[in-house]
Design a protein around this motif. Sequence first.
Motif, PDB file in Angstrom:
ATOM      1  N   SER A  72       0.890  -1.091  -0.040  1.00  0.00           N
ATOM      2  CA  SER A  72       0.137  -0.084   0.034  1.00  0.00           C
ATOM      3  C   SER A  72       0.965   1.245  -0.027  1.00  0.00           C
ATOM      4  O   SER A  72       1.128   1.889   1.148  1.00  0.00           O
ATOM      5  N   ILE A  76      -1.587   3.243  -4.501  1.00  0.00           N
ATOM      6  CA  ILE A  76      -2.747   2.678  -3.815  1.00  0.00           C
ATOM      7  C   ILE A  76      -3.386   3.592  -2.908  1.00  0.00           C
ATOM      8  O   ILE A  76      -4.703   3.596  -3.031  1.00  0.00           O
ATOM      9  N   LYS A  77      -2.924   4.488  -2.083  1.00  0.00           N
ATOM     10  CA  LYS A  77      -3.760   5.456  -1.234  1.00  0.00           C
ATOM     11  C   LYS A  77      -4.194   6.803  -2.029  1.00  0.00           C
ATOM     12  O   LYS A  77      -4.988   7.164  -1.492  1.00  0.00           O
ATOM     13  N   ARG A 100      -7.986  -4.302  -1.773  1.00  0.00           N
ATOM     14  CA  ARG A 100      -6.841  -4.071  -1.000  1.00  0.00           C
ATOM     15  C   ARG A 100      -5.739  -4.689  -1.962  1.00  0.00           C
ATOM     16  O   ARG A 100      -5.921  -5.745  -2.888  1.00  0.00           O
ATOM     17  N   GLY A 103      -0.624  -7.026   0.225  1.00  0.00           N
ATOM     18  CA  GLY A 103      -0.233  -6.654   1.632  1.00  0.00           C
ATOM     19  C   GLY A 103       0.749  -7.667   2.400  1.00  0.00           C
ATOM     20  O   GLY A 103       1.367  -8.515   1.672  1.00  0.00           O
TER      21      GLY A 103
END
Length: 250
Positions: A72, A76-77, A100, A103
């Motif tokens: 992440s 991704i954010k 998601r 990870g």
Amino acid sequence: MKALLFICHGTRLKKGRIEAEEFVKLCMSQVDVSIKEICFLELAEPSITKGFEACIQKGATSISVIPVFLLSANHIKTDIPKKLHHLKNQYPGIEVIYGRPFGVHEAIPHLLWEKIMNSAVNLKKNTHILLVGRGSSDQDVKRDLEKIASNVQKHYGIPSIQACFLTGSEPSVEEALWSNRYLHDQIIIVPYLLFSGLLINGMKLTINRYQQLSETSVTLCETLGYHPILKEVLLTRINETLETKRYAFS
């Protein structure tokens, strides 16, 4: 009607792009959703916009977005959510659910250990392993890769393992190599990257420069690639995204 939109990072190298597409298609074939599209964040086509619109043209009213990314970071954010918010505003009647990345997953250490074992070298007592991530200014990336390195060490009793990065975070691969120059007879580098690309080529150049000036043996493992463990992790992320709206855009 539900749709799955897979977002890969993208690369200028045709080989890396084909590897990404083939891996995702392998996972897509095991998911019972009629509309499935692959797109890329950058450096390759189709773009996220084109992939999103392709889902709508096929009749999608709900699009579950699956980021095919390892950790992440800012992509991704920030980057992907920004693009999805823009598309959501353009198509307000479409439900968008954001999944998601891979990870810190409990299965990953087993894949990394297999890569180490397949490197065709015998581990020595003072072998040092470098787990090399892409890197990011986001400290969560550093924390997560260090956690993955720690999990590998716990599972397999590796005496010495260190997370390092190609860009954006410290230590860099070069720093990690030189700081261990006199401490270890053998260094094994495990790229925490999904597929081939320019980053691997740059890493090979760094290793070549290092070995010209050092007697320490350095072995570069293969990228993560098509491994069945990664397929199972991605299928887990797909299913959890299809089953929940925790990551939905309002």
